[in-house]
Design a protein around this motif. Structure first.
Motif, PDB file in Angstrom:
ATOM      1  N   LEU A 101      12.164 -37.279   6.198  1.00 26.17           N
ATOM      2  CA  LEU A 101      12.135 -35.816   6.292  1.00 26.17           C
ATOM      3  C   LEU A 101      10.834 -35.265   5.727  1.00 26.17           C
ATOM      4  O   LEU A 101      10.238 -34.333   6.293  1.00 26.17           O
ATOM      5  CB  LEU A 101      13.333 -35.220   5.554  1.00 26.17           C
ATOM      6  CG  LEU A 101      14.713 -35.476   6.170  1.00 26.17           C
ATOM      7  CD1 LEU A 101      15.820 -35.008   5.234  1.00 26.17           C
ATOM      8  CD2 LEU A 101      14.844 -34.761   7.521  1.00 26.17           C
ATOM      9  N   GLU A 102      10.390 -35.830   4.611  1.00 26.73           N
ATOM     10  CA  GLU A 102       9.121 -35.389   4.020  1.00 26.73           C
ATOM     11  C   GLU A 102       7.961 -35.667   4.962  1.00 26.73           C
ATOM     12  O   GLU A 102       7.075 -34.820   5.139  1.00 26.73           O
ATOM     13  CB  GLU A 102       8.903 -36.091   2.683  1.00 26.73           C
ATOM     14  CG  GLU A 102       9.859 -35.642   1.579  1.00 26.73           C
ATOM     15  CD  GLU A 102       9.604 -36.372   0.271  1.00 26.73           C
ATOM     16  OE1 GLU A 102       8.602 -37.132   0.201  1.00 26.73           O
ATOM     17  OE2 GLU A 102      10.403 -36.203  -0.667  1.00 26.73           O
ATOM     18  N   GLU A 103       7.961 -36.861   5.564  1.00 29.29           N
ATOM     19  CA  GLU A 103       6.868 -37.221   6.484  1.00 29.29           C
ATOM     20  C   GLU A 103       6.827 -36.301   7.696  1.00 29.29           C
ATOM     21  O   GLU A 103       5.757 -35.997   8.229  1.00 29.29           O
ATOM     22  CB  GLU A 103       7.038 -38.676   6.943  1.00 29.29           C
ATOM     23  CG  GLU A 103       6.788 -39.712   5.866  1.00 29.29           C
ATOM     24  CD  GLU A 103       5.329 -39.749   5.434  1.00 29.29           C
ATOM     25  OE1 GLU A 103       4.451 -39.587   6.295  1.00 29.29           O
ATOM     26  OE2 GLU A 103       5.067 -39.911   4.219  1.00 29.29           O
ATOM     27  N   LEU A 104       7.991 -35.836   8.127  1.00 29.44           N
ATOM     28  CA  LEU A 104       8.068 -34.940   9.278  1.00 29.44           C
ATOM     29  C   LEU A 104       7.890 -33.481   8.892  1.00 29.44           C
ATOM     30  O   LEU A 104       7.967 -32.596   9.747  1.00 29.44           O
ATOM     31  CB  LEU A 104       9.417 -35.118   9.987  1.00 29.44           C
ATOM     32  CG  LEU A 104       9.627 -36.469  10.673  1.00 29.44           C
ATOM     33  CD1 LEU A 104      11.087 -36.660  11.058  1.00 29.44           C
ATOM     34  CD2 LEU A 104       8.733 -36.577  11.917  1.00 29.44           C
ATOM     35  N   ASP A 105       7.651 -33.232   7.595  1.00 28.69           N
ATOM     36  CA  ASP A 105       7.444 -31.881   7.080  1.00 28.69           C
ATOM     37  C   ASP A 105       8.661 -30.987   7.322  1.00 28.69           C
ATOM     38  O   ASP A 105       8.532 -29.804   7.629  1.00 28.69           O
ATOM     39  CB  ASP A 105       6.195 -31.246   7.704  1.00 28.69           C
ATOM     40  CG  ASP A 105       5.649 -30.093   6.861  1.00 28.69           C
ATOM     41  OD1 ASP A 105       5.888 -30.096   5.642  1.00 28.69           O
ATOM     42  OD2 ASP A 105       5.014 -29.194   7.431  1.00 28.69           O
ATOM     43  N   ILE A 106       9.848 -31.587   7.196  1.00 27.77           N
ATOM     44  CA  ILE A 106      11.092 -30.830   7.301  1.00 27.77           C
ATOM     45  C   ILE A 106      11.575 -30.538   5.887  1.00 27.77           C
ATOM     46  O   ILE A 106      11.912 -31.468   5.145  1.00 27.77           O
ATOM     47  CB  ILE A 106      12.164 -31.607   8.081  1.00 27.77           C
ATOM     48  CG1 ILE A 106      11.697 -31.870   9.514  1.00 27.77           C
ATOM     49  CG2 ILE A 106      13.488 -30.848   8.088  1.00 27.77           C
ATOM     50  CD1 ILE A 106      12.639 -32.757  10.313  1.00 27.77           C
ATOM     51  N   PRO A 107      11.596 -29.295   5.458  1.00 28.30           N
ATOM     52  CA  PRO A 107      11.971 -28.989   4.077  1.00 28.30           C
ATOM     53  C   PRO A 107      13.444 -29.273   3.823  1.00 28.30           C
ATOM     54  O   PRO A 107      14.291 -29.077   4.700  1.00 28.30           O
ATOM     55  CB  PRO A 107      11.664 -27.490   3.958  1.00 28.30           C
ATOM     56  CG  PRO A 107      11.772 -26.965   5.359  1.00 28.30           C
ATOM     57  CD  PRO A 107      11.303 -28.084   6.254  1.00 28.30           C
ATOM     58  N   ALA A 108      13.731 -29.743   2.618  1.00 28.18           N
ATOM     59  CA  ALA A 108      15.103 -30.056   2.252  1.00 28.18           C
ATOM     60  C   ALA A 108      15.344 -29.694   0.787  1.00 28.18           C
ATOM     61  O   ALA A 108      14.428 -29.717  -0.032  1.00 28.18           O
ATOM     62  CB  ALA A 108      15.389 -31.540   2.463  1.00 28.18           C
TER      63      ALA A 108
END
Length: 425
Positions: A167-174
């Motif tokens: 998720l971090e690599e895809l720049d999807i905030p969590a």
């Protein structure tokens, strides 16, 4: 046209394949000439103007807008769960409530098992069709993710770790990144200059540290650093020249007596759980209807700042060392308790609890790189009205107070929306 109008995301099964569409009625006011395809998060889907008579698997309301001739719909969010595919693990009742809140706001929320986080455009998400019926459908990548992996062991599982990195690599905030360690939280509070709110503590359970705190206080708590719902907590109280040890395990409290220090230490070593413990001085709590009580405070991040969503009181049961409801505690109204104990000064005490909770939340969030979106705190109040920080939980359990629970669901969606907008800039 910038003003959003209503539409529906529709999944249709044909020839063994499920395809996602955006349905727009003629009454929506979007000309068909505006385009036959629409962007939903990272994917582009066909636009249809009539609902198929057969094969519809799932429908979900959405918001649609047109900008410079391009149609877009959304938002799309996900709740991160542990486990594999359809056997995903977590509180499904909570998942259902979050998804229902999203539906009421025309935001599509699906359950995302950690093993379904992929590099491709389409992911496999789970939606609820009825009681006990969760089915997989192809979903766009979420614009933001709410992490509800249900326990520490599953959070540390390699598949979970890989999913969060992806998720971090895809720049999807969590949010939130993981579970708290009590010893780390105490150090954060101390280093932030907020130690006036923290009972005297030792961040590791050893004979010398325990002896030191027992020489200064009438009672102390021994708490597993990674514990929950009170399991494994011990309380020691000085009784004349001896000691009373109460141990809470499997929701039952067992009491032991030691006439001196050495047999006490042997009892502690015998009954402690594996892993690290912290020691914390026992604060004399206010009492409600004759029993000690403390406060459960829910905080969420709103527009970048922390706010108290609500608070309730948990009153200790007759044979327990904690106020947790599963261990025999009961619920009481915070306003009733404060008025009963402090009278006209109750509002001032209430504000002091809020101020302390927000200050501690800001310090904890700063330590975790501003990646938190909610937390709950256990806070004690003494007879003088001073608040005391006991612990913080990064993944709060459902509050029993209906108004707090409803507000918390709205806050989760608000924070997901904030994260998505921030990333889209």
């Amino acid at each position: 046209m910038r003003t959003p109008v209503n539409g529906e995301l529709i999944w249709v099964q044909s020839g063994g394949r499920i395809t996602m569409f955006l349905y727009m009625s003629a009454a929506a006011g979007i000309p068909r000439a505006a385009g036959s395809r629409a962007r939903v998060s990272n994917v582009v889907v066909p636009v249809i103007h009539a609902v198929p008579k057969r094969g519809v698997v799932y429908r979900h309301p959405t918001r649609v807008s047109v900008h410079h001739g391009e149609i877009s719909a959304g938002p799309v969010f996900a709740v991160l769960a542990a486990g594999d595919g359809a056997s995903f693990k977590g509180n499904r009742g909570d998942f259902r409530a979050i998804a229902a809140t999203g539906r009421s706001r025309r935001a599509f929320v699906y359950v995302l098992p950690v093993d379904r986080v992929r590099t491709g455009d389409w992911w496999e998400g789970y939606v609820r069709l009825g009681p006990g019926r969760w089915v997989a459908i192809p979903c766009p990548r979420p614009e933001a993710v709410y992490n509800r992996i249900p326990n520490r062991m599953l959070e540390r599982h390699p598949v979970s770790v890989h999913a969060k990195h992806a998720l971090e690599e895809l720049d999807i905030p969590a949010f939130n990144p993981g579970y708290f360690d009590k010893s780390v939280i105490y150090q954060i509070i101390h280093q932030a200059g907020l130690n006036r709110y923290l009972p005297e503590s030792a961040t590791d359970l050893g004979a010398s540290a325990l002896h030191r705190l027992l020489s200064r206080h009438e009672g102390v708590y021994l708490k597993p650093t990674g514990g929950s719902i009170g399991h494994g907590i011990m309380r020691i109280d000085r009784q004349g020249r001896g000691f009373r040890l109460a141990v809470l395990k499997h929701r039952r409290c067992h009491v032991y007596w030691a006439d001196s220090w050495k047999p006490l230490w042997r009892l502690v070593c015998r009954h402690r759980l594996p892993g690290r413990y912290v020691i914390q001085a026992a604060v004399p709590l206010i009492r409600y209807q004759g029993r000690p009580c403390d406060f459960r405070v829910l905080l969420q991040k709103r527009d970048g700042g922390w706010t108290v969503v609500g608070k309730g009181v948990r009153v200790a049961g007759s044979n327990t060392i904690t106020t947790h409801v599963p261990n025999g505690g009961r619920i009481a109204s915070a306003s009733d308790v404060l008025t009963s104990v402090f009278g006209e000064k109750g509002e001032r005490v209430n504000q002091g609890v809020d101020d302390m909770a927000i200050a501690c939340a800001e310090a904890i969030d700063a330590h975790y790189g501003q990646r938190l979106g909610e937390m709950s705190m256990d806070i004690g109040v003494d007879a003088g009205g001073s608040p005391w920080f006991f612990e913080a939980n990064s993944k709060p359990m459902k509050f029993d107070e209906p108004d707090i629970w409803t507000q918390s669901l709205a806050g989760i969606l608000d924070h997901l929306q904030t994260l998505a907008r921030r990333t889209a800039r």
